[in-house]
Write a protein that holds these residues in place. Structure first.
Motif, short mmCIF file in Angstrom:
data_model
loop_
_atom_site.label_atom_id
_atom_site.label_comp_id
_atom_site.label_asym_id
_atom_site.label_seq_id
_atom_site.Cartn_x
_atom_site.Cartn_y
_atom_site.Cartn_z
N ALA A 102 2.99 3.84 -3.58
CA ALA A 102 2.93 2.50 -2.92
C ALA A 102 1.86 1.87 -3.67
O ALA A 102 0.84 2.23 -4.34
N ILE A 128 6.70 -0.42 -1.89
CA ILE A 128 7.09 1.01 -2.13
C ILE A 128 8.07 1.19 -3.04
O ILE A 128 9.33 0.58 -2.71
N ARG A 129 8.05 2.25 -3.80
CA ARG A 129 9.26 2.55 -4.70
C ARG A 129 9.15 4.17 -5.00
O ARG A 129 7.89 4.60 -4.81
N THR A 130 10.31 4.90 -5.12
CA THR A 130 10.30 6.16 -5.65
C THR A 130 10.53 6.18 -6.92
O THR A 130 11.47 5.61 -7.41
N LYS A 167 5.48 2.40 5.55
CA LYS A 167 6.32 1.39 5.07
C LYS A 167 5.46 0.18 4.62
O LYS A 167 4.35 0.05 4.72
N GLU A 168 6.23 -0.71 3.99
CA GLU A 168 5.58 -1.99 3.34
C GLU A 168 4.81 -2.84 4.31
O GLU A 168 5.47 -3.02 5.56
N GLU A 213 4.88 9.23 6.07
CA GLU A 213 5.68 8.25 6.88
C GLU A 213 5.01 6.75 6.73
O GLU A 213 4.37 6.62 7.72
N THR A 232 8.72 10.85 -6.98
CA THR A 232 7.20 10.78 -6.18
C THR A 232 7.28 9.06 -5.60
O THR A 232 7.95 8.37 -6.33
N LYS A 233 7.08 9.01 -4.49
CA LYS A 233 7.09 7.98 -3.66
C LYS A 233 5.65 7.06 -3.88
O LYS A 233 4.65 7.55 -3.78
N ASP A 262 0.01 7.87 -4.47
CA ASP A 262 0.92 8.71 -4.37
C ASP A 262 1.28 8.92 -2.69
O ASP A 262 0.56 9.33 -2.16
N CYS A 263 2.33 8.35 -2.03
CA CYS A 263 2.63 8.38 -0.72
C CYS A 263 3.78 9.27 -0.22
O CYS A 263 4.26 9.12 0.96
N THR A 264 4.02 10.28 -1.23
CA THR A 264 5.31 11.02 -0.88
C THR A 264 5.26 11.66 0.43
O THR A 264 6.43 11.62 1.19
#
Length: 844
Positions: free
Chosen positions: A752, A728-730, A801-802, A799, A749-750, A794-796
């Motif tokens: 995955a 995951i990165r933003t 996690k990896e 909630e 934007t988050k 897009d998982c903005t």
């Protein structure tokens, strides 16, 4: 804390089961040969030569290797199944006691028969009488969702204090509940049984069998809504399970409260209504949820290791039971924080060294062992069978007696090798042949490299405390973390759904071509063989050869045989579809050279599909070529409908059926043969019920896909394609994702990244914001172009996690939805999934 009453059998009667009209005695020791119970009669007529027979089990499955001389077999009758036809076979295998609606011809005087009007009703009455002998508290669970999870968690939470008898797996049906209750013995002092229904008037039968004293209503959702007029009717039907309960536990709801009778106490909980008996607040973080509990003017907190709403609600149902049983806060806090994800499935996985692994690594009790061994037999991929087994808990039996019974199960199921892990099973090592034991899992793992695992089917079955998931990981073939999970229960359900549409004596061929429509050929074929379908259908000879080489015994029809494959088809006893004069003459020539006699072939007629088949103008030559030929036998005549799924073209479908009737009748008359005739595919089964002929061919419907939107609601999803979040990165506004910068973020934007791409079978057309995946039950739009091995979403707003799970398709999105967006058909979506994607087969 309050401890429940010890089990106490009711007084009266001798150690007999009373059957015959008023009373027929059978000596019995259900699950406990040292303690005999008096069981009241069910109406039955006894026909046999031995009144008193020792019994230790009840069975409804003729295929089980556990059937034997001490089995009481109930010959159940379904829409398309009738166990009476297997009675002669069972007698030959030493079963001597049967509950039947009639004695099959040729079986008279060979066994004991208890003749009843309806064998399912008899099983239910039998179980109700058996249940009535025991006087201890029983928790009854019902609801649309969460029953099995709550049952397993309650078992975990209460078993330190009680000897619990519970339903195995999801045994909550009109058949499963009786089988669960019959497993009670006199060492049990608490029961936990779940009850599931799909239509009206079912629950009263289950209530009479379970007779719960404590009721728990889990979440009420939309499952099986089609069986009820409305939600109110559904709730009332489910609540009828609780008619004799001293208390009913549920989430506060005035409509439900109004249904309760005056003699029932409600014990309710709520997040929002402080009138509930227990008021609960919650605070969720990335790892757990804290529940703030207010009950009886006292406040306390507990932590549970879940964040999703369903798990939180299920955990609260368990919490309410603990509170009602007067557990202290300290005990509740310590036990609730140890709850764990319940694996409700028996999974079949590819293992190392050509092994297959059946993963049942979260429970070990006697009843579930019997079920797992039956599953092992139905899914075995080798005659060599190994069982890795932990100590067995909650059997209600004394140790010596328990392991005697376990050893009997191992022998009856022809297990080649036993690996026992645990202090207790190690004590009884000598009861098993070819057995090695270890004191604990760590000792086994340290010796793992010295143990040979190859070319065998391995059942891994252990209580949770033994952490057998580590053993499964060692044995499992290592692949990437994208898997296609295949629900074998759903396949069975869908098979029976279509069987129920067939007229009596209509056979069924199931298509397992194209690697079982992408779901896995052999494993599904094995299941279908277990359910005794009549034929399997594949496209090409190599598919049939693979199935035969792996031990499939069912007749297999090859739909598109090439002339060059005829030799192999004959060698492997496959049955070719013949669709041209050239192909027929080539096959007849080879058949003559090999001196074949009545080798089965299938004649394909072209009635309008114009793909393959003999046309009307070739029928005379076809007849002339076949007439008098002794080398082959026309086993069936078939054709294929072009428009069975589209009622707009029903006239064209009728014209095809009419032509098929004409041409096939001509062949039958002039060749003087009695072949099987078949023309209907999945859609035809539903839309052309008057043209079922002698057999139908079930294809995509088996896999949970229908072209009819109403029928689709009644099918169960079979395949769920899953992956995980790798990273995951933003990214900032203006930054892009993927090749060609097809997606540019308009705001932070988050993103995955998920390890699945077009090499795994995901269409590139599903990318660039057309498609989505599901993470934490929320949609995550696919952004940018789909790569060969990855896609990004897009998982903005989610909630996550990896490492979190990702649903690529299944219930949401469905393959039908994806196909619609891609302007293709579900077949293409399913069959595109690469074989590098691991298939995991499981049974609920």
């Amino acid at each position: 804390m309050v401890f429940l009453r010890k089990l106490k059998p009711r007084k009266g009667g001798q150690n007999t089961i009373l059957f015959r009209k008023k009373l027929i005695s059978i000596y019995s020791h259900f699950m406990n040969p040292k303690i005999f119970n008096s069981i009241q009669s069910i109406p039955a007529k006894f026909v046999g030569n031995q009144f008193d027979t020792a019994l230790d089990s009840v069975s409804i499955d003729s295929r089980s290797l556990q059937n034997g001389s001490q089995t009481l077999f109930f010959a159940l009758v379904g829409v398309h199944t009738d166990a009476h036809i297997y009675i002669s076979y069972l007698i030959e295998n030493d079963v001597r006691n049967f509950v039947v609606s009639h004695i099959p011809e040729g079986c008279e005087e060979r066994a004991n028969f208890y003749i009843v009007e309806n064998t399912l009703t008899a099983l239910q009455e039998f179980a109700a009488q058996y249940r009535s002998l025991f006087d201890f508290p029983v928790i009854g669970l019902t609801g649309s969702n969460g029953k099995t999870i709550v049952k397993e968690w309650l078992n975990f939470l209460l078993s330190p204090d009680y000897n619990v008898i519970r339903s195995p797996k999801s045994y909550n049906s009109q058949v499963g509940v009786p089988l669960s209750v019959i497993a009670i013995n006199e060492q049990h002092n608490l029961g936990i049984f779940e009850a599931g229904i799909s239509s009206r008037f079912e629950m009263n039968k289950l209530q009479n069998i379970i007779k719960p004293t404590v009721g728990v209503l889990t979440n009420i959702g939309s499952a099986h809504d089609e069986g009820f007029l409305n939600l109110e009717e559904k709730v009332k039907e489910k609540m009828s399970l609780f008619q004799s309960c001293e208390v009913v536990i549920y989430q506060f709801n005035e409509n439900i409260t109004s249904i309760l009778s005056q003699r029932q106490n409600a014990f309710t909980w709520s997040f929002t209504n402080q009138e509930a008996d227990v008021f609960i607040g919650k605070k969720t973080d990335r790892e757990q949820t804290e529940l703030q509990v207010c009950y009886n003017k006292e406040d306390f907190k507990i932590n549970i290791p879940f964040q999703d709403e369903a798990s939180i609600e299920n955990a609260i149902s368990c919490l309410m039971v603990l509170i009602y049983f007067n557990y202290d806060h300290f005990t509740i806090q310590n036990r609730m924080k140890m709850l764990y994800p319940v694996e409700m499935r028996l999974k079949v996985k590819n293992g190392i060294n050509n092994c297959s692994i059946i993963d049942d690594s979260y429970s070990s009790d006697f009843q579930s062992l019997k079920i797992a061994l039956d599953f092992l037999e139905s899914q075995k991929q080798s005659d060599n069978k190994t069982v890795i087994l932990s100590d067995i808990f909650q059997s209600g039996l004394y140790k010596e007696e328990l392991y005697d019974k376990v050893a009997e199960l191992i022998v009856s199921n022809n297990i080649s090798r036993v690996i026992g892990i645990g202090e207790t099973i190690s004590e009884f090592k000598d009861k098993f042949q070819n057995c090695v034991t270890y004191k604990n899992t760590a000792e086994f793992i340290s010796d793992y490299d010295n143990i040979d695992f190859s070319n065998e089917t391995i059942l891994v079955k252990g209580a949770r405390s033994f952490e057998f998931e580590e053993i499964v990981w060692l044995l499992e073939e290592k692949t990437h973390e994208t898997v296609l999970e295949i629900n074998l229960n759903a396949i069975t359900y869908n098979l029976n759904f279509y069987k129920a549409k067939l007229k009596p004596n209509v056979k069924i061929m199931v298509m397992v071509k194209a690697f079982g429509y992408g779901n896995g050929g052999f494993e599904i074929a094995k299941l279908l063989e277990h359910h005794k379908v009549d034929y399997l259908g594949v496209a090409f000879a190599d598919e049939g050869i693979a199935l035969k080489s792996l031990g499939i015994q069912l007749p297999i029809m090859i739909l598109n045989p090439e002339n060059t494959s005829f030799n192999a088809i004959i060698q492997y006893q496959l049955e070719p579809e013949i669709y041209s004069l050239k192909g027929l003459k080539a096959f007849l020539k080879m058949a003559a050279q090999k001196g074949l006699q009545d080798f089965p072939i299938h004649i394909k007629l072209d009635t309008g599909m114009h793909r393959l088949g003999f046309e009307a103008n070739t029928i005379d030559e076809l007849i002339a070529t076949l007439k008098g030929n002794q080398n082959v036998n026309v086993k069936s005549i078939l054709s294929h409908l072009a428009t069975s799924d589209d009622l707009i073209h029903k006239d064209f479908a009728k014209s095809q059926i009419d032509l098929f009737e004409k041409l096939s009748s001509q062949l039958i008359s002039e060749l003087d043969i009695k072949p099987i005739r078949h023309i209907l595919n999945t859609s035809g089964i539903s839309n052309n019920v008057d043209s079922q002929y002698d057999m139908v061919r079930l294809g995509i419907g088996l896999y949970g896909v229908s072209n009819d939107s109403e029928e689709q609601k009644k099918l169960e999803n079979v395949g769920t394609l899953k992956s995980i979040i790798s990273q995951i990165r933003t990214i900032a506004a203006g930054e892009s994702v993927g090749y060609g910068r097809k997606f540019i973020a308009e705001k932070p934007t988050k993103i995955a990244t998920i390890p699945i791409g077009y090499a795994d079978g995901i269409s590139r057309g599903w990318g660039n914001s057309v498609g989505f995946v599901t993470i934490k039950n929320q949609k995550a739009t696919i952004v940018g172009s789909i790569c060969m091995d990855m896609l990004m979403v897009d998982c903005t707003e989610i909630e996550c996690k990896e490492g979190d799970a990702v649903i690529i398709f299944g219930r949401n999105p469905t393959v039908s939805y994806i196909a619609g967006k891609l302007q293709t058909i579900p077949y293409e979506v399913l069959t595109s999934i690469s074989q590098r994607v691991k298939r995991v087969f499981y049974r609920e």
